[in-house]
Design an enzyme around this catalytic site. Structure first.
Site, short mmCIF file in Angstrom:
data_model
loop_
_atom_site.label_atom_id
_atom_site.label_comp_id
_atom_site.label_asym_id
_atom_site.label_seq_id
_atom_site.Cartn_x
_atom_site.Cartn_y
_atom_site.Cartn_z
N MET A 1 0.86 -1.19 0.00
CA MET A 1 0.00 0.00 0.00
C MET A 1 0.90 1.24 0.00
O MET A 1 1.38 1.65 -1.03
CB MET A 1 -0.91 -0.04 1.23
CG MET A 1 -2.00 1.00 1.19
SD MET A 1 -3.50 0.37 0.48
CE MET A 1 -4.66 1.59 1.05
N CYS A 2 1.18 1.81 1.16
CA CYS A 2 2.09 2.94 1.34
C CYS A 2 1.57 4.23 0.69
O CYS A 2 0.81 4.19 -0.27
CB CYS A 2 3.48 2.64 0.83
SG CYS A 2 4.29 1.25 1.67
N GLY A 3 1.99 5.33 1.24
CA GLY A 3 1.63 6.64 0.70
C GLY A 3 2.86 7.49 0.52
O GLY A 3 3.81 7.43 1.31
#
Length: 299
Positions: A1-3
């Site tokens: 995922m991560c942003g």
């Protein structure tokens, strides 16, 4: 995922607010990466000095260590302590000696980043708490990048948090997954690069460092990565002069950019950009697959 978030100030009037905006953007990306966060801010250089960002266990006495290091270097470095991190400004010609001394006399204080303008901070915890802990909202700078991590391929540790830096004033944040990072890691190790983690993002950062050391510009190095790195990814890369963005040819990871007369901004989702001033009149677009975008400070 991560942003991922990034902000590049095109005008001086935005620079005092850079950290405040970046902190908001990081907090909004919390649900894309709630286990750890980190950011790099490019701020004013210290004349004649190199900045070392160090990380150590909670409660570490950075001041005492800096004093002992100063005795070895012949000049006590300027020091700014922020929680588990500290930035030492050492005389530029003493970098090799400082690294050698730290490795021998202060091995618990690891080097997170090196550069004339770059400072890196990262820690486990919710992104808003990490930003607050290090005082990001009060930091000024010309540009900065940040990352919120959801660990899927390794443990939740500070070492595994982004950004990763393997070269002076250069760091990388990454959303995605590389399939050939283990083989590439072995190749890069034979070329003299070292690694602290098993994270594929650190391999990507080292790859770009090796390409630049070989004579390529950042843009050329990013172009080469499209052939050499196998997987899906979005990279945001910071350098001493600006920041760049690259998505893989499939571009399955979300990304959006915005530009006004004052800034260029990047976010994994538009909501990270919605808090920025003037966003309602900004040019907003989705970066193209396999296309390098780069912005630099005026000379």
């Amino acid at each position: 995922m991560c942003g991922i978030v990034g902000l590049f100030a095109k005008t001086e009037r935005l620079q005092p607010e850079l950290g405040a905006h970046l902190a908001q953007m990081l907090a909004i990306m919390s649900d894309r990466g709630p286990d750890s966060a980190g950011f790099a801010v490019y701020s004013a250089p210290v004349p004649g000095a190199i900045k070392l960002t160090l990380r150590a266990p909670e409660g570490y006495d950075f001041e005492a260590m800096a004093s002992r290091l100063g005795g070895a270097l012949g000049a006590v470095p300027n020091i700014t302590v922020r929680a588990t991190h500290a930035v030492l400004a050492i005389p530029a010609g003493t970098l090799a000696s400082a690294k050698s001394w730290l490795a021998e006399h202060a091995p618990e204080a690891s080097i997170v980043g090196i550069g004339e303008t770059m400072e890196i901070y990262k820690e486990v915890g919710l992104p808003a708490k990490v930003a607050e802990r290090f005082g990001l909202a009060a930091m000024a700078g010309t540009h900065g990048i940040g990352h919120t991590r959801m660990a899927t391929e390794s443990a939740v540790t500070t070492k595994g948090a982004h950004p990763f830096s393997t070269g002076p004033d250069q760091c990388l944040v990454h959303n995605g997954s590389l399939s050939n990072h283990n083989g590439l890691r072995r190749t890069l190790m034979r070329e003299g690069l070292s690694f602290e983690t098993d994270n594929d993002s650190e391999v990507a950062a080292a790859y770009l460092t090796a390409q630049i050391k070989g004579g390529k510009s950042l843009g050329e190095a990013l172009e080469a990565s499209l052939e050499d790195l196998d997987g899906f990814f979005t990279f945001v890369v910071g350098t001493g002069t600006g920041f760049g963005v690259l998505r893989d040819p499939i571009a399955c990871k979300p990304a959006v950019m915005a530009e006004t007369e004052d800034y260029v901004a990047f976010g994994s989702e538009y909501r990270a950009l919605a808090v920025l001033p003037g966003i309602e009149s900004a040019n907003v677009w989705e970066p193209e697959p396999a296309k390098v975008y780069f912005w630099e400070k005026a000379a």
